[in-house]
Design a protein around this motif. Sequence first.
Motif, PDB file in Angstrom:
ATOM      1  N   GLU A 186       0.835  -1.201   0.000  1.00 43.63           N
ATOM      2  CA  GLU A 186       0.000   0.000   0.000  1.00 43.63           C
ATOM      3  C   GLU A 186       0.871   1.252   0.000  1.00 43.63           C
ATOM      4  O   GLU A 186       1.306   1.711   1.047  1.00 43.63           O
ATOM      5  CB  GLU A 186      -0.898  -0.017   1.245  1.00 43.63           C
ATOM      6  CG  GLU A 186      -1.928   1.085   1.302  1.00 43.63           C
ATOM      7  CD  GLU A 186      -2.865   0.930   2.488  1.00 43.63           C
ATOM      8  OE1 GLU A 186      -3.432   1.941   2.920  1.00 43.63           O
ATOM      9  OE2 GLU A 186      -3.018  -0.194   2.983  1.00 43.63           O
ATOM     10  N   GLY A 187       1.153   1.786  -1.181  1.00 41.05           N
ATOM     11  CA  GLY A 187       1.828   3.068  -1.231  1.00 41.05           C
ATOM     12  C   GLY A 187       3.287   3.028  -1.650  1.00 41.05           C
ATOM     13  O   GLY A 187       3.931   1.983  -1.705  1.00 41.05           O
ATOM     14  N   TYR A 188       3.796   4.223  -1.930  1.00 47.09           N
ATOM     15  CA  TYR A 188       5.135   4.395  -2.484  1.00 47.09           C
ATOM     16  C   TYR A 188       6.240   3.911  -1.546  1.00 47.09           C
ATOM     17  O   TYR A 188       7.143   3.174  -1.959  1.00 47.09           O
ATOM     18  CB  TYR A 188       5.367   5.874  -2.811  1.00 47.09           C
ATOM     19  CG  TYR A 188       4.356   6.457  -3.756  1.00 47.09           C
ATOM     20  CD1 TYR A 188       4.457   6.247  -5.129  1.00 47.09           C
ATOM     21  CD2 TYR A 188       3.288   7.225  -3.290  1.00 47.09           C
ATOM     22  CE1 TYR A 188       3.530   6.779  -6.006  1.00 47.09           C
ATOM     23  CE2 TYR A 188       2.352   7.757  -4.160  1.00 47.09           C
ATOM     24  CZ  TYR A 188       2.474   7.532  -5.518  1.00 47.09           C
ATOM     25  OH  TYR A 188       1.545   8.050  -6.380  1.00 47.09           O
ATOM     26  N   MET A 189       6.196   4.337  -0.293  1.00 48.56           N
ATOM     27  CA  MET A 189       7.282   4.026   0.630  1.00 48.56           C
ATOM     28  C   MET A 189       7.360   2.536   0.927  1.00 48.56           C
ATOM     29  O   MET A 189       8.454   1.979   1.067  1.00 48.56           O
ATOM     30  CB  MET A 189       7.118   4.827   1.919  1.00 48.56           C
ATOM     31  CG  MET A 189       7.201   6.337   1.729  1.00 48.56           C
ATOM     32  SD  MET A 189       8.762   6.893   1.004  1.00 48.56           S
ATOM     33  CE  MET A 189       9.885   6.604   2.363  1.00 48.56           C
ATOM     34  N   ASP A 190       6.209   1.862   1.029  1.00 49.55           N
ATOM     35  CA  ASP A 190       6.211   0.412   1.238  1.00 49.55           C
ATOM     36  C   ASP A 190       6.878  -0.293   0.062  1.00 49.55           C
ATOM     37  O   ASP A 190       7.688  -1.214   0.242  1.00 49.55           O
ATOM     38  CB  ASP A 190       4.779  -0.112   1.389  1.00 49.55           C
ATOM     39  CG  ASP A 190       4.174   0.209   2.744  1.00 49.55           C
ATOM     40  OD1 ASP A 190       4.914   0.703   3.611  1.00 49.55           O
ATOM     41  OD2 ASP A 190       2.971  -0.033   2.929  1.00 49.55           O
ATOM     42  N   LEU A 191       6.536   0.130  -1.146  1.00 43.04           N
ATOM     43  CA  LEU A 191       7.089  -0.505  -2.344  1.00 43.04           C
ATOM     44  C   LEU A 191       8.601  -0.310  -2.414  1.00 43.04           C
ATOM     45  O   LEU A 191       9.352  -1.256  -2.678  1.00 43.04           O
ATOM     46  CB  LEU A 191       6.407   0.078  -3.580  1.00 43.04           C
ATOM     47  CG  LEU A 191       6.691  -0.503  -4.974  1.00 43.04           C
ATOM     48  CD1 LEU A 191       8.006  -0.030  -5.557  1.00 43.04           C
ATOM     49  CD2 LEU A 191       6.655  -2.026  -4.952  1.00 43.04           C
ATOM     50  N   ILE A 192       9.056   0.903  -2.158  1.00 38.43           N
ATOM     51  CA  ILE A 192      10.493   1.183  -2.209  1.00 38.43           C
ATOM     52  C   ILE A 192      11.232   0.361  -1.158  1.00 38.43           C
ATOM     53  O   ILE A 192      12.306  -0.197  -1.418  1.00 38.43           O
ATOM     54  CB  ILE A 192      10.751   2.686  -2.026  1.00 38.43           C
ATOM     55  CG1 ILE A 192      10.256   3.449  -3.262  1.00 38.43           C
ATOM     56  CG2 ILE A 192      12.233   2.967  -1.786  1.00 38.43           C
ATOM     57  CD1 ILE A 192      10.324   4.957  -3.129  1.00 38.43           C
ATOM     58  N   ALA A 193      10.650   0.256   0.032  1.00 39.20           N
ATOM     59  CA  ALA A 193      11.274  -0.540   1.094  1.00 39.20           C
ATOM     60  C   ALA A 193      11.402  -2.001   0.665  1.00 39.20           C
ATOM     61  O   ALA A 193      12.437  -2.643   0.876  1.00 39.20           O
ATOM     62  CB  ALA A 193      10.463  -0.429   2.382  1.00 39.20           C
TER      63      ALA A 193
ATOM     64  N   LEU B 237       8.304  -1.948   9.077  1.00 46.42           N
ATOM     65  CA  LEU B 237       8.884  -3.246   9.417  1.00 46.42           C
ATOM     66  C   LEU B 237      10.328  -3.349   8.927  1.00 46.42           C
ATOM     67  O   LEU B 237      11.239  -3.718   9.681  1.00 46.42           O
ATOM     68  CB  LEU B 237       8.047  -4.367   8.797  1.00 46.42           C
ATOM     69  CG  LEU B 237       8.589  -5.791   8.961  1.00 46.42           C
ATOM     70  CD1 LEU B 237       8.473  -6.243  10.406  1.00 46.42           C
ATOM     71  CD2 LEU B 237       7.855  -6.760   8.041  1.00 46.42           C
ATOM     72  N   ILE B 238      10.551  -2.996   7.669  1.00 46.09           N
ATOM     73  CA  ILE B 238      11.880  -3.132   7.072  1.00 46.09           C
ATOM     74  C   ILE B 238      12.847  -2.097   7.632  1.00 46.09           C
ATOM     75  O   ILE B 238      14.009  -2.393   7.921  1.00 46.09           O
ATOM     76  CB  ILE B 238      11.778  -3.027   5.539  1.00 46.09           C
ATOM     77  CG1 ILE B 238      10.987  -4.220   4.994  1.00 46.09           C
ATOM     78  CG2 ILE B 238      13.160  -2.963   4.897  1.00 46.09           C
ATOM     79  CD1 ILE B 238      10.539  -4.062   3.556  1.00 46.09           C
ATOM     80  N   THR B 239      12.371  -0.858   7.819  1.00 53.93           N
ATOM     81  CA  THR B 239      13.233   0.203   8.339  1.00 53.93           C
ATOM     82  C   THR B 239      13.664  -0.079   9.775  1.00 53.93           C
ATOM     83  O   THR B 239      14.819   0.137  10.148  1.00 53.93           O
ATOM     84  CB  THR B 239      12.511   1.565   8.268  1.00 53.93           C
ATOM     85  OG1 THR B 239      12.158   1.843   6.908  1.00 53.93           O
ATOM     86  CG2 THR B 239      13.413   2.676   8.783  1.00 53.93           C
ATOM     87  N   LYS B 240      12.739  -0.583  10.595  1.00 57.32           N
ATOM     88  CA  LYS B 240      13.034  -0.837  12.008  1.00 57.32           C
ATOM     89  C   LYS B 240      13.825  -2.116  12.236  1.00 57.32           C
ATOM     90  O   LYS B 240      14.765  -2.149  13.031  1.00 57.32           O
ATOM     91  CB  LYS B 240      11.722  -0.918  12.810  1.00 57.32           C
ATOM     92  CG  LYS B 240      11.164   0.411  13.253  1.00 57.32           C
ATOM     93  CD  LYS B 240       9.988   0.174  14.195  1.00 57.32           C
ATOM     94  CE  LYS B 240       9.467   1.484  14.766  1.00 57.32           C
ATOM     95  NZ  LYS B 240       8.345   1.243  15.714  1.00 57.32           N
ATOM     96  N   TYR B 241      13.427  -3.188  11.534  1.00 56.70           N
ATOM     97  CA  TYR B 241      13.949  -4.512  11.876  1.00 56.70           C
ATOM     98  C   TYR B 241      14.782  -5.160  10.776  1.00 56.70           C
ATOM     99  O   TYR B 241      15.400  -6.197  11.010  1.00 56.70           O
ATOM    100  CB  TYR B 241      12.787  -5.438  12.249  1.00 56.70           C
ATOM    101  CG  TYR B 241      11.873  -4.858  13.304  1.00 56.70           C
ATOM    102  CD1 TYR B 241      12.290  -4.737  14.629  1.00 56.70           C
ATOM    103  CD2 TYR B 241      10.601  -4.409  12.975  1.00 56.70           C
ATOM    104  CE1 TYR B 241      11.452  -4.193  15.597  1.00 56.70           C
ATOM    105  CE2 TYR B 241       9.757  -3.866  13.935  1.00 56.70           C
ATOM    106  CZ  TYR B 241      10.185  -3.759  15.236  1.00 56.70           C
ATOM    107  OH  TYR B 241       9.370  -3.226  16.189  1.00 56.70           O
ATOM    108  N   GLY B 242      14.767  -4.589   9.574  1.00 62.73           N
ATOM    109  CA  GLY B 242      15.631  -5.093   8.527  1.00 62.73           C
ATOM    110  C   GLY B 242      15.013  -6.140   7.616  1.00 62.73           C
ATOM    111  O   GLY B 242      13.869  -6.567   7.788  1.00 62.73           O
ATOM    112  N   ARG B 243      15.817  -6.550   6.651  1.00 63.85           N
ATOM    113  CA  ARG B 243      15.374  -7.473   5.605  1.00 63.85           C
ATOM    114  C   ARG B 243      14.947  -8.820   6.171  1.00 63.85           C
ATOM    115  O   ARG B 243      13.937  -9.393   5.747  1.00 63.85           O
ATOM    116  CB  ARG B 243      16.507  -7.665   4.597  1.00 63.85           C
ATOM    117  CG  ARG B 243      16.185  -8.610   3.453  1.00 63.85           C
ATOM    118  CD  ARG B 243      17.372  -8.731   2.505  1.00 63.85           C
ATOM    119  NE  ARG B 243      17.056  -9.557   1.355  1.00 63.85           N
ATOM    120  CZ  ARG B 243      17.170 -10.880   1.343  1.00 63.85           C
ATOM    121  NH1 ARG B 243      17.595 -11.524   2.432  1.00 63.85           N
ATOM    122  NH2 ARG B 243      16.867 -11.563   0.247  1.00 63.85           N
TER     123      ARG B 243
END
Length: 373
Positions: A238-245, A323-329
């Motif tokens: 849902e949205g640009y930032m989620d996709l980029i992450a 999720l990705i920014t806080k906890y990683g891949r």
Amino acid sequence: MGNLRQSVQKYTKIEYNEKTGLYKGRCPFCLGETETLMVDTDQDLYVCYGCGEMGNREKFLQKKEGVKIPIPDSAIPEILPIYKKAQQYYAFILKQDGNPGHKYLEARGISDKAIERFGLGFAPYGHRLYDFLKKCGFSDDLIFATKLCRKSVDSDEVYDFFRNRVMFPIYDGHDNVIAFGGRILQAEKKKTEDGKKAAPKYINSADSPLFSKRKILYGYPYKVPEGVKRANAIVICEGYMDLIAMKRTGLNDCAAVLGTALTEDHAKRIATDYKTVFLALDSDEAGTNAMISSINILREFGLNVFIMKYNTEVHPAKDADELITKYGRDAFISVLKKQTKADFFLARHAGDIKRFTDLLVKLDREGFEPKRA
């Protein structure tokens, strides 16, 4: 033909608020009991904070009266270069020292490499894009046809539609820029909390023969990188930032809806390339409702559907970006592996047995034939 205020007043009563500089009234689309409709004549924009309906005067007329003011097909080859030049301009502005958009992206964990990869940019105040496009030799007719620059309804003053926003170019399957999404900066958003003029967090380019939110998925992998095999499944977020992450984790098979629910057009596109969909929408109430609706649509096209669960005790997060920014891949991959079957998700969120039964009967009725992709 009048302006946006006059068009809206044909269907509902709106009154001007001197404090906010906006017109306010009941929404003629959702017909709510409270005044959830805001009309901004300066930006040629209306927004309902009840049903989410939003757009400019042309979209309002299209929705209420079926009036269409399209870009002529003959002009499309001449208009595409304008979108490309606009993307280059926004990218150039973002790179300037001290740019607030760059600071925002940096704070969100977006590197310069990612900025370059996704063609991100920044739209400043005023009509600087218009001035740039004129210097590039484009005519007013073509520039205004893109809706990136507009004339005020009350005067001949020209203004850029996107102002003080981080810019996300939207591409078609041939790598052409066909539209933009713009995210307002937090500093501007805070102004609205002080009772000043409100503005949506995200806005997109107006619908055109080149672009429709109901048909386009942001970041959709139309092409597979050389030497890479397309997966059987795609993740829809849902949205640009989620996709980029998600792309930053190395996942290629993912795409995002653009401020609208997943549609049959989206499902038809997905079904041409994939057999399975992982829904990774936000974990709030709106995201839950969107997933229930999306399950229905995707299954009608013969797609298998699974749900990604955010906000777990181990990795609490509201969306993929957090999720990705806080906890990683690794945390994202863990959530992806622990997906939930759509039926279990429906059972948990259906509310009561009858509603769940009705959903299953509708989705899995005897003799069901999936739509052709």
